[in-house]
Design a protein around this motif. Structure first.
Motif, short mmCIF file in Angstrom:
data_model
loop_
_atom_site.label_atom_id
_atom_site.label_comp_id
_atom_site.label_asym_id
_atom_site.label_seq_id
_atom_site.Cartn_x
_atom_site.Cartn_y
_atom_site.Cartn_z
N UNK A 619 0.82 -1.21 0.00
CA UNK A 619 0.00 0.00 0.00
C UNK A 619 0.86 1.26 0.00
N UNK A 620 1.96 1.22 0.75
CA UNK A 620 2.86 2.36 0.75
C UNK A 620 4.29 1.87 0.88
N UNK A 621 5.23 2.72 0.51
CA UNK A 621 6.62 2.29 0.46
C UNK A 621 7.52 3.35 1.08
N UNK A 622 8.69 2.91 1.53
CA UNK A 622 9.73 3.80 2.03
C UNK A 622 11.05 3.42 1.39
N UNK A 623 11.92 4.42 1.25
CA UNK A 623 13.28 4.15 0.77
C UNK A 623 14.24 5.07 1.50
N UNK A 624 15.38 4.53 1.88
CA UNK A 624 16.43 5.28 2.55
C UNK A 624 17.74 4.99 1.83
N UNK A 625 18.45 6.03 1.41
CA UNK A 625 19.69 5.82 0.67
C UNK A 625 20.77 6.79 1.15
N UNK A 626 22.02 6.34 1.01
CA UNK A 626 23.19 7.18 1.29
C UNK A 626 24.12 7.05 0.10
N UNK A 627 24.78 8.15 -0.27
CA UNK A 627 25.57 8.16 -1.50
C UNK A 627 26.80 9.05 -1.37
N UNK A 662 12.40 8.77 1.43
CA UNK A 662 11.12 9.01 0.75
C UNK A 662 10.07 8.04 1.26
N UNK A 663 8.84 8.53 1.38
CA UNK A 663 7.70 7.68 1.69
C UNK A 663 6.54 8.12 0.80
N UNK A 664 5.83 7.16 0.22
CA UNK A 664 4.68 7.49 -0.61
C UNK A 664 3.71 6.32 -0.65
N UNK A 665 2.40 6.65 -0.79
CA UNK A 665 1.39 5.61 -0.94
C UNK A 665 0.20 5.81 -0.03
N UNK A 666 -0.62 4.76 0.07
CA UNK A 666 -1.84 4.79 0.87
C UNK A 666 -1.55 4.25 2.27
N UNK A 667 -1.72 5.12 3.27
CA UNK A 667 -1.48 4.71 4.65
C UNK A 667 -2.68 3.92 5.18
N UNK A 668 -3.86 4.48 5.04
CA UNK A 668 -5.12 3.79 5.34
C UNK A 668 -6.08 4.16 4.22
N UNK A 669 -7.22 3.50 4.17
CA UNK A 669 -8.20 3.81 3.13
C UNK A 669 -8.54 5.30 3.14
N UNK A 670 -8.32 5.93 2.02
CA UNK A 670 -8.64 7.34 1.89
C UNK A 670 -7.49 8.29 2.15
N UNK A 671 -6.48 7.85 2.92
CA UNK A 671 -5.36 8.72 3.28
C UNK A 671 -4.12 8.35 2.47
#
Length: 807
Positions: A619-627, A662-671
């Motif tokens: 439903x939602x995703x996160x990503x953490x990166x170092x460069x 980064x975080x993006x997507x549906x946390x709960x229905x409608x949000x």
């Protein structure tokens, strides 16, 4: 050997034998899932209920569950937008149980529900990125800004708020919605469209109108192995709308503050009964004023696409994009003030532009032809060619003297101190330009196994020919020493020195101050090896690039092999960690202060590590990166010049490093939520430029960037159909866009936006208010040659209201 040791050895031998026997008696379940019309259903979860056995269908709708204990099971299908399906199956030892499913949902129904349920998250990159791997498993930070994100935020062009959706992306100088010029990881990144690098000079391309854009992919770090000539810091790839085979349309009307009016149309459908010939047409017209007087930026867009399905395996697509911009001269958005006054010392609506100057107009043409052929379910050939033509006829304004400081150029009889504080001699220069690009690509994607190791193979060839010419050396002073422009008491009547009358009779190719041509050819190959049933993925790639650049009689050629190594490991089906090493090799263009217009190609390398995770069934995703990025031989602006000046110097080496979340997507229905944070640090590690010292901070980025956008739609009750949105952008420790920082730093930037929406049936109304707190928001730099500060302001509190109707 003791009796106990013998017993233990016998026990372990018995256990190993038992496990081997059990593994030999396991079965397998496989099949295909289709939607109505025999369309493959991708991304459907297949589960043996009450067990750990799961799978997800691929692009062909196929699934496979290995190492299943013999017995009776209930197999269950579920995904966003489909009705759950359950059936009983029996798994037999050493045999494959085949179970196919045909779902009643159509692709149209599924797409509509997916947009509603999870409108900000996309799991797979476009075909133009050439990858066959889900974003979760790619050993690189890739962020995708979805079509629904663009609609909810009422984004109208590539330079209109897109970057709030990506960690670390900034535009410190906005260039009046003409050029996007996004910086990320300490450098301006490359602009791509449908997989083609569309940069022919530092100034360009024309920022894309969103009417024909489907979504935008931000690739962090180098991507030269898959997209020609990618910068080590990254790129953005604008993916245009294509026919879907679903007959539908959408018309929208938008109005807003400062005389903003816009209409757009999107038509999608079939040209024959069998659905072999499909079309897509997008068009838009826009009138856009400004909070500054005498300033406007009007747009007109046409974008037709036709695709022909020759047979089940072969498809041909032809596309054309046309953009026409008619706007106030470049530079009208800048304000200059003496060193004593500093930044933001004039009202937000102040302007130095001269009414009566002819408009600057730009025509941007691009055409594409794509050929796709599937040899089978595992092998596919893609070939595409494109032609880009950019034509600009216009002006650029920039002062020559800001009293009481020094003189920017040689003025007869004018010296420092001749003008008092606030007096300015405005100057207008011609800016006519033309660019032609001929680009071609052919690549093959394949899948196969060697024993227990899976392979995803990518190989191809890139070809390109780019030329750019521009006349920017004709100039005219609007004001005189006897009657200068006064920022404290501005007079916008006829300027004391009259309006310019530049030579446009002579062909541009003759009067051009810059004539640059670049040719390149490249071949590349990449193999993604999957181990442990694809839990561990090793990416090995290499690219050979040949580049030839010419300007007049000067010709420079170079070639280089750039390797790429990436590794990604799935801790579980929803979590992956990765590491990456990559190199870059790209041509550069610019008029060198030392003479000439050619420079050796830029080289660089990137090391990156990260972790990605999908939450709650994706439903939602996160990503953490170092460069960490090292760049060598990069062309940078001359510290003694400003944005209008064209001269460049060669910087030996610089380093950028940081972290991104980064975080993006549906946390709960409608949000639904999009949020991100980035810490960026870029310094010069080796310099031979006299006025750039080793250890200097590189201009053009913000050390801390944070963004958030939350959207909630009521799911039931009397408020069903209503939506609320709120979003903010924070930039802290901002660096200016020039090496000359002056005594003042840019202040911390914070912008708050929000909106309301209502959807009923086929109609949706969206309203957004931007800069809710009515902050004085600006970006700018110190201009050392004039000992003056310059900046450009953003709009005060403003709004947009749009109505969209689907049919």
């Amino acid at each position: 050997m003791s009796i106990n040791r013998i017993k233990k050895a016998c026990f372990f031998m018995f256990l190993l034998t038992s496990l081997t026997a059990i593994s030999q008696e396991l079965g397998k379940v496989s099949g295909k899932v289709s939607l109505s019309g025999n369309v493959p259903a991708e991304g459907i979860s297949v589960v043996l209920r009450g067990t750990k056995y799961t799978a997800v269908t691929n692009t062909a709708g196929q699934y496979e569950i290995k190492n299943v204990k013999p017995g009776s099971y209930t197999i269950s299908l579920h995904s966003v937008g489909i009705r759950p399906v359950e059936e009983n199956i029996v798994v037999t030892a050493k045999q494959t149980t085949t179970k196919n499913f045909s779902l009643s949902e159509s692709q149209e129904d599924l797409e509509e529900v997916v947009i509603t349920k999870n409108k900000y998250k996309q799991d797979k990159p476009s075909l133009s990125l050439r990858l066959q791997t889900p974003v979760l498993e790619i050993p690189q930070n890739i962020q995708i800004v979805s079509a629904q994100t663009l609609k909810d935020q009422q984004i109208i062009s590539m330079s209109d708020g897109v970057i709030r959706n990506v960690s670390g992306a900034v535009r410190l100088e906005h260039w009046g919605d003409l050029y996007t010029n996004i910086s990320m990881r300490g450098t301006q990144i490359q602009a791509f469209r449908n997989g083609f690098n569309v940069v022919s000079s530092f100034w360009g391309p024309l920022t894309e109108d969103m009417s024909f854009v489907d979504h935008i992919e931000f690739v962090k770090g180098p991507a030269g192995f898959m997209l020609s000539s990618g910068d080590p810091s990254g790129l953005y790839n604008v993916v245009t709308k294509k026919p879907t085979g679903i007959t539908k349309g959408e018309a929208s009307v938008t109005a807003g503050s400062y005389d903003f009016y816009r209409v757009s149309l999107d038509l999608d459908g079939k040209l024959d009964k069998k659905g072999k010939v499909l079309y897509r047409f997008n068009g838009a017209a826009q009138k856009k004023g400004s909070h500054r007087p005498f300033e406007h930026n009007d747009r007109y867009v046409l974008a037709p696409v036709i695709s022909y399905q020759i047979d089940d395996k072969t498809k041909l697509t032809a596309e054309y994009n046309f953009q026409y911009a008619n706007m106030t001269e470049v530079g009208s958005f800048y304000v200059f003030a003496p060193e004593q006054d500093g930044y933001a010392s004039r009202p937000r609506n102040f302007t130095m532009t001269q009414p009566g100057l002819p408009d600057t107009n730009i025509q941007d043409h691009s055409g594409y032809v794509m050929f796709e052929h599937k040899f089978d379910d595992n092998w596919k050939l893609t070939a595409q060619t494109s032609y880009f033509k950019y034509m600009q006829q216009g002006y650029s304004s920039w002062p020559g003297v800001v009293g009481p400081g020094p003189v920017d150029r040689d003025y007869d009889g004018v010296k420092e101190g001749d003008l008092t504080e606030g007096q300015i001699i405005r100057n207008v220069g011609i800016w006519d330009a033309e660019s032609n690009m001929y680009l071609g690509q052919i690549f093959v994607n394949g899948k196969f196994n060697t024993g227990a190791v899976s392979h995803k193979l990518l190989g191809g060839i890139d070809l390109g020919n780019k030329d750019y010419m521009a006349d920017y050396f004709q100039s005219h002073d609007l004001d005189t020493l006897e009657d200068p422009f006064n920022v404290y008491n501005p007079n916008y009547g006829t300027p004391s020195n009259g309006l310019p009358n530049f030579d446009r009779v002579t062909p541009l190719s003759v009067r051009a101050a810059a004539l640059i041509n670049s040719e390149y050819a490249a071949g590349y190959i990449q193999d993604e090896l999957g181990f442990l049933e694809n839990k561990l993925r090793l990416t090995l790639a290499a690219r050979y690039t040949w580049i030839s650049q010419s300007s007049g009689d000067d010709v420079e050629e170079d070639s280089h092999v750039t390797p790429r190594v990436g590794i990604s490991y799935s801790i579980d089906p929803n979590t992956a960690v990765y590491g990456l090493y990559d190199q870059a090799f790209i041509p550069q263009f610019g008029v060198l202060k030392a003479g000439g217009t050619l420079s050796k190609p830029l080289t660089g390398n990137n090391i990156e590590f990260g972790i990605k995770r999908d939450w709650f069934d994706g439903s939602w995703s996160t990503s953490l990166s170092a460069y960490r990025i090292i760049k060598e031989n990069e062309l940078v602006s001359d510290p003694s010049n400003g944005p209008r000046d064209v001269f460049k110097v060669v910087l030996d080496e610089k380093r950028a490093q940081g972290i991104e979340f980064d975080v993006r997507g549906k946390i709960i229905d409608g949000l639904n939520v999009i949020a991100n944070y980035a810490f960026t640090e870029a310094i010069v590690t080796d310099s031979k430029v006299s006025n750039i010292s080793t250890g200097s901070i590189v201009p053009g980025y913000s050390k801390h960037t944070a963004n958030a956008w939350l959207n909630y739609n009521f799911q039931a009750g009397k408020l069903k159909g209503f939506g609320l949105s709120i979003g903010g952008t924070l930039l802290a420790d901002r660096e200016t866009d020039t090496w000359s920082v002056g005594l003042e730093k840019l202040p911390t930037y914070f912008k708050l936006d929000g909106g309301l929406s209502y959807e009923t049936g086929k109609m949706k109304v969206t309203a957004n208010v931007f800069n809710i707190l009515n902050e004085y928001l600006y970006s700018g730099s110190y201009y050392a040659p004039l000992q003056a500060y310059y900046w450009q302001t953003e709009q005060p509190r403003n709004f947009r209201v749009g109505i969209a109707y689907k049919f």
